[in-house]
Scaffold this active site. Structure first.
Site, PDB file in Angstrom:
ATOM      1  N   LYS A  15       0.841  -1.206   0.000  1.00 30.16           N
ATOM      2  CA  LYS A  15       0.000   0.000   0.000  1.00 30.16           C
ATOM      3  C   LYS A  15       0.879   1.260   0.000  1.00 30.16           C
ATOM      4  CE  LYS A  15      -2.022  -1.128   3.927  1.00 30.16           C
ATOM      5  NZ  LYS A  15      -1.306  -2.392   4.219  1.00 30.16           N
ATOM      6  N   ARG A  89      -9.464   1.554   9.015  1.00 21.63           N
ATOM      7  CA  ARG A  89      -8.925   0.257   9.389  1.00 21.63           C
ATOM      8  C   ARG A  89     -10.010  -0.639   9.974  1.00 21.63           C
ATOM      9  NH1 ARG A  89      -3.397   0.611   8.589  1.00 21.63           N
ATOM     10  NH2 ARG A  89      -2.319  -1.076   9.627  1.00 21.63           N
ATOM     11  N   ARG A 128      11.952  -6.541   5.346  1.00 21.91           N
ATOM     12  CA  ARG A 128      12.035  -5.116   5.686  1.00 21.91           C
ATOM     13  C   ARG A 128      12.553  -4.916   7.108  1.00 21.91           C
ATOM     14  NH1 ARG A 128       6.673  -1.588   5.538  1.00 21.91           N
ATOM     15  NH2 ARG A 128       6.114  -3.097   7.128  1.00 21.91           N
ATOM     16  N   ARG A 130      10.966  -3.656  10.005  1.00 22.28           N
ATOM     17  CA  ARG A 130      10.538  -2.508  10.817  1.00 22.28           C
ATOM     18  C   ARG A 130      10.289  -2.997  12.252  1.00 22.28           C
ATOM     19  NH1 ARG A 130       5.441   0.206   8.047  1.00 22.28           N
ATOM     20  NH2 ARG A 130       4.278  -1.060   9.533  1.00 22.28           N
ATOM     21  N   ARG A 141      -0.749  -8.841  13.411  1.00 24.99           N
ATOM     22  CA  ARG A 141      -1.259  -7.834  12.453  1.00 24.99           C
ATOM     23  C   ARG A 141      -2.189  -8.481  11.430  1.00 24.99           C
ATOM     24  NH1 ARG A 141       4.299  -5.587  10.576  1.00 24.99           N
ATOM     25  NH2 ARG A 141       3.138  -4.323   9.071  1.00 24.99           N
TER      26      ARG A 141
HETATM   27  P1  AP5 Z   1       4.736  -1.523   1.954  1.00 28.07           P
HETATM   28  O1  AP5 Z   1       4.544  -0.712   0.742  1.00 28.07           O
HETATM   29  O2  AP5 Z   1       5.232  -0.872   3.191  1.00 28.07           O
HETATM   30  O3  AP5 Z   1       3.380  -2.321   2.264  1.00 28.07           O
HETATM   31  P2  AP5 Z   1       2.151  -1.873   3.137  1.00 28.07           P
HETATM   32  O4  AP5 Z   1       0.968  -2.582   2.574  1.00 28.07           O
HETATM   33  O5  AP5 Z   1       2.089  -0.382   3.235  1.00 28.07           O
HETATM   34  O6  AP5 Z   1       2.591  -2.556   4.484  1.00 28.07           O
HETATM   35  P3  AP5 Z   1       2.752  -1.990   5.939  1.00 28.07           P
HETATM   36  O7  AP5 Z   1       3.441  -3.066   6.722  1.00 28.07           O
HETATM   37  O8  AP5 Z   1       3.391  -0.648   5.965  1.00 28.07           O
HETATM   38  O9  AP5 Z   1       1.227  -1.899   6.271  1.00 28.07           O
HETATM   39  P4  AP5 Z   1       0.493  -1.965   7.592  1.00 28.07           P
HETATM   40  O10 AP5 Z   1      -0.891  -1.799   7.115  1.00 28.07           O
HETATM   41  O11 AP5 Z   1       0.748  -3.139   8.450  1.00 28.07           O
HETATM   42  O12 AP5 Z   1       1.200  -0.780   8.373  1.00 28.07           O
HETATM   43  P5  AP5 Z   1       0.774   0.722   8.683  1.00 28.07           P
HETATM   44  O13 AP5 Z   1       1.985   1.533   8.583  1.00 28.07           O
HETATM   45  O14 AP5 Z   1      -0.452   1.111   7.950  1.00 28.07           O
HETATM   46  O15 AP5 Z   1       5.647  -2.766   1.574  1.00 28.07           O
HETATM   47  C1  AP5 Z   1       6.083  -3.692   2.551  1.00 28.07           C
HETATM   48  C2  AP5 Z   1       7.506  -4.164   2.178  1.00 28.07           C
HETATM   49  O16 AP5 Z   1       7.445  -4.870   0.932  1.00 28.07           O
HETATM   50  C3  AP5 Z   1       8.484  -3.010   1.966  1.00 28.07           C
HETATM   51  O17 AP5 Z   1       9.749  -3.395   2.415  1.00 28.07           O
HETATM   52  C4  AP5 Z   1       8.484  -2.812   0.436  1.00 28.07           C
HETATM   53  O18 AP5 Z   1       9.688  -2.285  -0.043  1.00 28.07           O
HETATM   54  C5  AP5 Z   1       8.261  -4.242  -0.044  1.00 28.07           C
HETATM   55  N1  AP5 Z   1       7.513  -4.296  -1.311  1.00 28.07           N
HETATM   56  C6  AP5 Z   1       6.444  -3.535  -1.669  1.00 28.07           C
HETATM   57  N2  AP5 Z   1       5.998  -3.905  -2.886  1.00 28.07           N
HETATM   58  C7  AP5 Z   1       6.791  -4.929  -3.301  1.00 28.07           C
HETATM   59  C8  AP5 Z   1       6.831  -5.735  -4.474  1.00 28.07           C
HETATM   60  N3  AP5 Z   1       5.956  -5.582  -5.473  1.00 28.07           N
HETATM   61  N4  AP5 Z   1       7.765  -6.706  -4.550  1.00 28.07           N
HETATM   62  C9  AP5 Z   1       8.649  -6.902  -3.538  1.00 28.07           C
HETATM   63  N5  AP5 Z   1       8.683  -6.166  -2.407  1.00 28.07           N
HETATM   64  C10 AP5 Z   1       7.760  -5.196  -2.283  1.00 28.07           C
HETATM   65  O19 AP5 Z   1       0.326   0.572  10.224  1.00 28.07           O
HETATM   66  C11 AP5 Z   1       1.253   0.270  11.246  1.00 28.07           C
HETATM   67  C12 AP5 Z   1       0.545   0.327  12.593  1.00 28.07           C
HETATM   68  O20 AP5 Z   1       0.052   1.668  12.813  1.00 28.07           O
HETATM   69  C13 AP5 Z   1      -0.698  -0.565  12.735  1.00 28.07           C
HETATM   70  O21 AP5 Z   1      -0.360  -1.892  13.093  1.00 28.07           O
HETATM   71  C14 AP5 Z   1      -1.465   0.182  13.834  1.00 28.07           C
HETATM   72  O22 AP5 Z   1      -0.913  -0.059  15.096  1.00 28.07           O
HETATM   73  C15 AP5 Z   1      -1.211   1.638  13.474  1.00 28.07           C
HETATM   74  N6  AP5 Z   1      -2.234   2.190  12.565  1.00 28.07           N
HETATM   75  C16 AP5 Z   1      -2.052   2.635  11.292  1.00 28.07           C
HETATM   76  N7  AP5 Z   1      -3.194   3.071  10.764  1.00 28.07           N
HETATM   77  C17 AP5 Z   1      -4.143   2.886  11.723  1.00 28.07           C
HETATM   78  C18 AP5 Z   1      -5.549   3.120  11.785  1.00 28.07           C
HETATM   79  N8  AP5 Z   1      -6.201   3.631  10.724  1.00 28.07           N
HETATM   80  N9  AP5 Z   1      -6.204   2.809  12.922  1.00 28.07           N
HETATM   81  C19 AP5 Z   1      -5.567   2.307  13.982  1.00 28.07           C
HETATM   82  N10 AP5 Z   1      -4.237   2.040  14.000  1.00 28.07           N
HETATM   83  C20 AP5 Z   1      -3.542   2.331  12.876  1.00 28.07           C
END
Ligand code: AP5
Length: 183
Positions: A15, A89, A128, A130, A141
Site C-alpha cells: 500500500k 482500518r 524489511r 521494521r 497484524r
Molecule cells: P509496503 O509498501 O510498506 O506495504 P504496506 O501494505 O504499506 O505494508 P505496511 O506493513 O506498511 O502496512 P500496515 O498496514 O501493516 O502498516 P501501517 O503503517 O499502515 O511494503 C512492505 C515491504 O514490501 C516493503 O519493504 C516494500 O519495499 C516491499 N515491497 C512492496 N511492494 C513490493 C513488491 N511488489 N515486490 C517486492 N517487495 C515489495 O500501520 C502500522 C501500525 O500503525 C498498525 O499496526 C497500527 O498499530 C497503526 N495504525 C495505522 N493506521 C491505523 C488506523 N487507521 N487505525 C488504527 N491504527 C492504525
C-alpha cells in the site's frame, strides 16, 4: 486519475510503496496513518507515546486518536486530491469518515484493495524488518486485519466503490496495473 482514494489491504501488500508512487506522479497528498503515527513516535510527542506500545504489538491505535489525525490532515488540504493509505482500518473508522467528508463536501471516488497471499507478504515484511515486522507481531497484524479490516471489503463493495488489484509481481508491474484501473 481519481482524486480521492482509499488503499486497503493486508500488511505488506505494498500500500505505502504504491501510494507514494501514484501520489508523486499525480500530485495527490499521500496520507498514511501508519507513517503519521510513526512520525509522532519519533518526535516523542504525547500522542506518539500513547501509540508506540500498541503499534509494536501490531494492534490498532484508538479510533479517536487516528480520526483526530485524519481530520486535521484532510481539513488542511484546501482542495488538493488525497490518497488515504491504511485508513479506515475498521468499520467504525469508515463510518466516522463519512460525516467528516460531508463537512468538506467531498466523497470517496474509489477504494483499492491490494490482494496478496500470506506467504509473500510475510516474506516481504521479514525482509524489511521494521519495529513491528517480527514473526509474532506480523501474525498478530494479520489476525487483526482479518477480524477488523477485512469487513471493509463488503462494506465498500455494497457501496460499489471497491476494486481489487493483484499485488503480486514487481513494483513496476503493480504500478502499471493500478494506473490502468484508476485512469
Ligand atoms: P509496503 O509498501 O510498506 O506495504 P504496506 O501494505 O504499506 O505494508 P505496511 O506493513 O506498511 O502496512 P500496515 O498496514 O501493516 O502498516 P501501517 O503503517 O499502515 O511494503 C512492505 C515491504 O514490501 C516493503 O519493504 C516494500 O519495499 C516491499 N515491497 C512492496 N511492494 C513490493 C513488491 N511488489 N515486490 C517486492 N517487495 C515489495 O500501520 C502500522 C501500525 O500503525 C498498525 O499496526 C497500527 O498499530 C497503526 N495504525 C495505522 N493506521 C491505523 C488506523 N487507521 N487505525 C488504527 N491504527 C492504525
Amino acid at each position: 486519475m481519481k482524486q480521492r482514494l482509499l488503499f486497503i489491504g493486508p500488511p505488506g501488500a505494498g500500500k505505502g510503496t504504491q501510494a507514494s508512487r501514484l501520489c508523486d506522479t499525480h500530485g495527490l497528498r499521500h496520507l498514511s496513518t501508519g507513517d503519521l503515527l510513526r512520525s509522532e513516535v519519533s518526535a516523542g510527542s504525547a500522542l506518539g507515546k500513547e501509540a508506540e506500545a500498541v503499534m509494536n504489538r501490531g494492534e490498532l491505535v484508538s479510533d479517536d486518536l487516528v480520526l483526530a489525525i485524519v481530520r486535521s490532515q484532510l481539513t488542511a488540504l484546501n482542495g488538493q486530491g488525497w490518497l488515504l493509505d491504511g485508513f479506515p482500518r475498521n468499520v467504525a473508522q469508515a463510518q466516522a469518515l463519512e460525516p467528516l467528508l460531508g463537512e468538506l463536501q467531498q466523497s470517496i471516488e474509489i477504494v483499492v484493495l491490494l490482494e496478496l497471499s500470506d506467504e509473500v507478504l510475510v516474506e516481504r515484511l521479514l525482509a524489511r524488518g521494521r519495529a513491528d515486522d517480527n514473526e509474532s507481531v506480523i501474525r498478530n497484524r494479520l489476525e487483526i486485519y482479518r477480524k477488523q479490516t477485512a469487513p471493509l471489503i463488503d462494506y465498500y463493495k455494497s457501496k460499489e466503490l471497491l476494486v481489487s488489484v493483484d499485488a503480486q509481481g514487481s513494483v513496476d508491474a503493480i504500478t502499471t496495473r493500478l494506473e490502468e484501473r484508476l485512469a
